[in-house]
Design a protein around this motif. Structure first.
Motif: not given
Length: 66
Positions: A38-57
């Motif tokens: 979770v990025s409070q500054l961007a107001k976004l939550a990035y999913p983690v799938r299969g242990g891999i963070p998906i860091m795409l807005p």
């Protein structure tokens, strides 16, 4: 005692602490219940799938003010 969680891979929270929001370059916090960073500054939550963070807005969930 059986584990009641889904068969989600364990996430190394120490590794996740090294990541930053790709938009704001700010810190991320781990939400283990939803498997999101979770990025409070961007107001976004990035999913983690299969242990891999998906860091795409474009893949992030927009946070609402509840």
């Amino acid at each position: 005692m059986a584990d009641t969680r889904k068969n989600e891979p364990q996430v190394d929270v120490k590794f996740l602490e090294l990541l930053a929001c790709p938009l704001t370059k700010g810190p991320l916090s781990w939400d283990g219940e939803r498997s999101e960073l979770v990025s409070q500054l961007a107001k976004l939550a990035y999913p983690v799938r299969g242990g891999i963070p998906i860091m795409l807005p474009s893949q992030a969930r927009r946070l609402t003010e509840d």
